[in-house]
Write a protein that holds these residues in place. Structure first.
Motif, mmCIF file in Angstrom:
data_model
loop_
_atom_site.group_PDB
_atom_site.id
_atom_site.type_symbol
_atom_site.label_atom_id
_atom_site.label_comp_id
_atom_site.label_asym_id
_atom_site.label_seq_id
_atom_site.Cartn_x
_atom_site.Cartn_y
_atom_site.Cartn_z
ATOM 1 N N VAL A 94 0.850 -1.182 0.000
ATOM 2 C CA VAL A 94 0.000 0.000 0.000
ATOM 3 C C VAL A 94 0.889 1.237 0.000
ATOM 4 C CG1 VAL A 94 -1.760 1.311 1.255
ATOM 5 C CG2 VAL A 94 -1.844 -1.194 1.235
ATOM 6 N N VAL A 95 0.613 2.150 -0.906
ATOM 7 C CA VAL A 95 1.379 3.392 -0.973
ATOM 8 C C VAL A 95 0.462 4.550 -0.623
ATOM 9 C CG1 VAL A 95 2.769 4.920 -2.415
ATOM 10 C CG2 VAL A 95 2.837 2.446 -2.792
ATOM 11 N N LYS A 96 0.916 5.351 0.353
ATOM 12 C CA LYS A 96 0.210 6.586 0.670
ATOM 13 C C LYS A 96 1.167 7.733 0.399
ATOM 14 C CE LYS A 96 -3.032 4.998 4.173
ATOM 15 N NZ LYS A 96 -3.544 5.255 5.527
ATOM 16 N N SER A 97 0.649 8.779 -0.209
ATOM 17 C CA SER A 97 1.534 9.887 -0.538
ATOM 18 C C SER A 97 0.852 11.227 -0.358
ATOM 19 C CB SER A 97 2.047 9.754 -1.974
ATOM 20 O OG SER A 97 0.969 9.789 -2.886
ATOM 21 N N CYS A 98 1.676 12.244 -0.198
ATOM 22 C CA CYS A 98 1.209 13.620 -0.110
ATOM 23 C C CYS A 98 0.631 14.044 -1.458
ATOM 24 C CB CYS A 98 2.399 14.507 0.265
ATOM 25 S SG CYS A 98 2.056 16.258 0.098
ATOM 26 N N PRO A 99 -0.529 14.724 -1.452
ATOM 27 C CA PRO A 99 -1.088 15.197 -2.726
ATOM 28 C C PRO A 99 -0.152 16.160 -3.450
ATOM 29 C CG PRO A 99 -2.557 15.739 -0.871
ATOM 30 C CD PRO A 99 -1.372 15.032 -0.301
ATOM 31 N N ASN A 100 0.737 16.787 -2.710
ATOM 32 C CA ASN A 100 1.708 17.704 -3.326
ATOM 33 C C ASN A 100 3.062 17.039 -3.570
ATOM 34 O OD1 ASN A 100 -0.152 19.846 -3.353
ATOM 35 N ND2 ASN A 100 0.329 20.360 -1.245
ATOM 36 N N ASN A 101 3.106 15.727 -3.350
ATOM 37 C CA ASN A 101 4.281 14.926 -3.692
ATOM 38 C C ASN A 101 5.538 15.256 -2.870
ATOM 39 O OD1 ASN A 101 4.803 12.679 -5.290
ATOM 40 N ND2 ASN A 101 6.013 13.865 -6.738
#
Ligand SMILES: [Zn+2]
Length: 56
Positions: free
Chosen positions: A31-38
């Protein structure tokens, strides 16, 4: 304590946006979670029973 807290953070440490799960890989159950601003990315690896964190 701060290290432990960072492992479970659900928000970007840079812009404090909630991390979004957008790249789940069903083949590996990763599962990858990331910041919407990368800025920040966190991957959960079931095989390692842990997270891999990438700060950008
Ligand atoms: Zn961010």
């Amino acid at each position: 304590m701060s290290v432990l807290k960072s492992l479970f953070i659900e928000a970007c440490p840079t812009c404090e946006k909630t991390l979004v799960s957008n790249k789940s890989d069903f083949a590996t159950a990763k599962v990858v979670k990331s910041c919407p601003n990368n800025h920040y990315e966190k991957e959960y690896h079931p095989s390692l029973e842990g997270y891999v964190v990438t700060k950008k």
